[in-house]
Design an enzyme around this catalytic site. Structure first.
Site, PDB file in Angstrom:
ATOM      1  N   ASN A 224      36.985  45.296  33.923  1.00 39.80           N
ATOM      2  CA  ASN A 224      38.342  45.674  34.313  1.00 39.80           C
ATOM      3  C   ASN A 224      39.253  45.575  33.094  1.00 39.80           C
ATOM      4  O   ASN A 224      38.821  45.162  32.019  1.00 39.80           O
ATOM      5  CB  ASN A 224      38.839  44.821  35.485  1.00 39.80           C
ATOM      6  N   ASP A 293      35.651  41.542  41.932  1.00 42.25           N
ATOM      7  CA  ASP A 293      35.469  41.404  43.381  1.00 42.25           C
ATOM      8  C   ASP A 293      34.104  41.940  43.801  1.00 42.25           C
ATOM      9  O   ASP A 293      33.592  41.591  44.853  1.00 42.25           O
ATOM     10  CB  ASP A 293      36.562  42.172  44.127  1.00 42.25           C
ATOM     11  N   LYS A 303      17.279  48.875  29.928  1.00 41.64           N
ATOM     12  CA  LYS A 303      18.332  49.888  29.887  1.00 41.64           C
ATOM     13  C   LYS A 303      17.937  51.075  30.776  1.00 41.64           C
ATOM     14  O   LYS A 303      16.812  51.569  30.682  1.00 41.64           O
ATOM     15  CB  LYS A 303      18.521  50.372  28.444  1.00 41.64           C
ATOM     16  N   PHE A 337      46.948  34.355  40.800  1.00 40.38           N
ATOM     17  CA  PHE A 337      47.651  35.558  40.360  1.00 40.38           C
ATOM     18  C   PHE A 337      47.387  36.647  41.391  1.00 40.38           C
ATOM     19  O   PHE A 337      46.339  36.645  42.043  1.00 40.38           O
ATOM     20  CB  PHE A 337      47.129  36.020  38.984  1.00 40.38           C
ATOM     21  N   LYS A 351      48.180  36.366  50.084  1.00 38.13           N
ATOM     22  CA  LYS A 351      47.141  35.687  49.285  1.00 38.13           C
ATOM     23  C   LYS A 351      47.440  34.205  49.142  1.00 38.13           C
ATOM     24  O   LYS A 351      46.532  33.380  49.169  1.00 38.13           O
ATOM     25  CB  LYS A 351      47.045  36.333  47.892  1.00 38.13           C
ATOM     26  N   LYS A 355      44.610  31.790  50.554  1.00 39.25           N
ATOM     27  CA  LYS A 355      43.806  31.028  49.575  1.00 39.25           C
ATOM     28  C   LYS A 355      44.316  29.591  49.404  1.00 39.25           C
ATOM     29  O   LYS A 355      43.891  28.885  48.513  1.00 39.25           O
ATOM     30  CB  LYS A 355      43.773  31.771  48.244  1.00 39.25           C
TER      31      LYS A 355
HETATM   32  N1  CTP Z   1      39.993  35.739  42.154  1.00 37.69           N
HETATM   33  C1  CTP Z   1      38.959  34.804  42.185  1.00 37.69           C
HETATM   34  N2  CTP Z   1      37.692  35.220  42.378  1.00 37.69           N
HETATM   35  C2  CTP Z   1      37.404  36.520  42.561  1.00 37.69           C
HETATM   36  C3  CTP Z   1      38.454  37.471  42.537  1.00 37.69           C
HETATM   37  C4  CTP Z   1      39.750  37.037  42.337  1.00 37.69           C
HETATM   38  O1  CTP Z   1      39.212  33.614  42.009  1.00 37.69           O
HETATM   39  N3  CTP Z   1      36.168  36.892  42.727  1.00 37.69           N
HETATM   40  C5  CTP Z   1      41.368  35.254  41.945  1.00 37.69           C
HETATM   41  C6  CTP Z   1      42.056  35.805  40.712  1.00 37.69           C
HETATM   42  O2  CTP Z   1      41.809  35.007  39.586  1.00 37.69           O
HETATM   43  C7  CTP Z   1      43.513  35.792  41.106  1.00 37.69           C
HETATM   44  C8  CTP Z   1      43.476  35.944  42.629  1.00 37.69           C
HETATM   45  O3  CTP Z   1      42.149  35.664  43.018  1.00 37.69           O
HETATM   46  O4  CTP Z   1      44.115  34.542  40.807  1.00 37.69           O
HETATM   47  C9  CTP Z   1      43.891  37.264  43.146  1.00 37.69           C
HETATM   48  O5  CTP Z   1      43.143  38.295  42.632  1.00 37.69           O
HETATM   49  P1  CTP Z   1      43.379  39.793  43.103  1.00 37.69           P
HETATM   50  O6  CTP Z   1      42.309  40.648  42.490  1.00 37.69           O
HETATM   51  O7  CTP Z   1      44.791  40.213  42.952  1.00 37.69           O
HETATM   52  O8  CTP Z   1      43.176  39.715  44.639  1.00 37.69           O
HETATM   53  P2  CTP Z   1      41.924  39.547  45.543  1.00 37.69           P
HETATM   54  O9  CTP Z   1      41.937  38.183  46.122  1.00 37.69           O
HETATM   55  O10 CTP Z   1      40.703  39.913  44.795  1.00 37.69           O
HETATM   56  O11 CTP Z   1      42.242  40.529  46.736  1.00 37.69           O
HETATM   57  P3  CTP Z   1      42.376  42.125  46.783  1.00 37.69           P
HETATM   58  O12 CTP Z   1      41.313  42.664  45.905  1.00 37.69           O
HETATM   59  O13 CTP Z   1      42.208  42.431  48.217  1.00 37.69           O
HETATM   60  O14 CTP Z   1      43.764  42.447  46.294  1.00 37.69           O
END
Ligand code: CTP
Length: 406
Positions: A224, A293, A303, A337, A351, A355
């Protein structure tokens, strides 16, 4: 704090060592005292760069300051001297830890207050984010003039600091208010402004940063756009304020701050394991990383060659590190975040609840890869603090201030 007799104190030498101080000298008769100021700052270990206005050069020769500081003196933005500077004037403005203007005339105070940048000094002041200290020196009636008072108030509101003026013998012969503070007093104020803020001393911080990489094969990955800058800025800022910091980071192109314990990881799974291992006894855990995610369900060992008819990737969910931390929470403040493309505040609040966080830092995608960001800080009580667009290093300090208030 120190007085006259303390100039040899070794702690103070350390405090000013390697600090870059720009000394702005304007056209007041007290300019001669700035020679003492320049040489004392140098003796205390600072690197001193003098920037003079045109009027100041009529009172003290630039050569005097050049000799005292060992650095070229900036008198004109377009002069040969500035063209030959080892650092351009804007870099000088950025490099400075503090700018002190001594003596500061009513004219320079007015120009800065009104955003005028028509010479080297005003341009550098405008371009610099360093702390700024002004030591006014002027006729008593000028100092009492409401216009000057308004300008001083305005600069105070914009985080300019002032030292003096004091009562004493003025250039016009009167004994009144308007005399520049003595160099010792100015140095005392500089020392106060440069004193590191140790409000996080004794606190432990676990901070994550960067975007994780989820391997498709030994060469390719799903990643990302996170640069890691915000997490690194938070780690550096917390350490600078006295905290003991562990920084767990996915790959970035950033240089790790020497003041933190660095743990490098690659995937969200690696990050999960490292966070779980180190989460105990942390006062604050900040998940600034963009942990993936989704990950490819299968990682190819070799590869993947392209002589095939496309490639279907099936993705599996990764573990939500922050959610697990929220469930396991015992004593640490938990900060997350939220990066959103729509309904920023509403999604961030959700969130925060889901969380079990103490604070969430919400931003939109504009912050990715950028050096600045504009964030909203939302806490459990529903309090929302809207920060202006700030360099990430400054935003980091504001986030830490909010954490301290939790
Ligand atoms: N985060 C985490 N572990 C993951 C994904 C995200 O701990 N596998 C944490 C990030 O570090 C951030 C927070 O979750 O502090 C929010 O991340 P974000 O991508 O905005 O949201 P998600 O919880 O992944 O939800 P969505 O994708 O539905 O927006």
């Amino acid at each position: 704090m120190f007085g006259h007799s303390d100039f040899g104190n070794s702690d103070l030498i350390n405090m000013l060592t390697k600090k870059t101080i720009i000394l702005g000298v304007t056209g007041g008769i007290a300019a001669y005292k700035s020679c003492t100021l320049a040489s004392r700052l140098k003796d205390l270990g600072a690197e001193v760069w003098v920037v003079m206005t045109d009027a100041a050069t009529k009172l003290v020769g630039p050569q005097t300051f050049r000799t005292l500081t060992g650095n070229p003196v900036v008198t004109d933005l377009f002069s040969q001297e500035i063209a030959n500077l080892p650092v351009p004037h804007i870099s000088l403005a950025e490099k400075a830890d503090l700018i002190v203007i001594a003596p500061a005339t009513a004219n320079i105070i007015g120009k800065i207050a009104y955003g005028i940048a028509d010479d080297a000094l005003t341009t550098i002041v405008m371009a610099s984010r360093a702390k700024k200290l002004i030591a006014p020196a002027m006729n008593a009636n000028m100092w009492r003039n409401q216009i000057v008072k308004d300008n001083v108030r305005k600069l105070n509101e914009h985080d300019f600091h002032f030292v003096g003026p004091v009562k004493g013998k003025l250039a016009c012969g009167e004994d009144d208010m308007g005399r520049m503070s003595e160099p010792e007093e100015i140095i005392e104020k500089i020392e106060e402004l440069l004193k590191p803020n140790a409000d996080l001393a004794g606190k432990t911080f676990l901070i994550t940063a960067g975007g994780t990489r989820e391997a498709i094969d030994p060469i390719r990955f799903i990643g990302n756009r996170s640069s890691g800058k915000m997490g690194f800025a938070l780690a550096e800022a917390a350490a600078a304020r006295g905290a003991k910091v562990i920084l767990i980071s996915a790959p970035t192109s950033l240089t790790p701050p020497e003041t933190v314990t660095m743990i490098n990881v690659i995937s969200a799974k690696d990050m999960y394991e490292a966070v779980m291992k180190h989460r105990h006894d942390q006062d604050v855990i900040i998940m600034a990383a963009a942990a993936a995610d989704f990950r490819p369900k299968i990682t190819f060992w070799q590869k993947v060659k392209k002589d095939r008819d496309g490639l279907q990737l099936e993705l599996a969910n990764t573990v939500d590190i922050l959610k697990d931390l929220g469930n396991l929470k015992n004593g640490s403040k938990l900060i997350g975040f939220a990066v959103e493309t729509e309904n920023l505040e509403e999604n961030a609040r959700e969130k925060l609840q889901k969380k079990n966080l103490d604070l969430i830092v919400a931003n939109d995608t504009a912050a990715f890869e950028s050096d600045s960001s504009q964030v909203k800080l939302i806490d459990r009580t529903g309090n929302v603090e809207d920060l202006p667009e700030l360099p990430k290093k400054e935003a980091a300090h504001r986030i830490l201030d909010a954490i301290l208030r939790l």
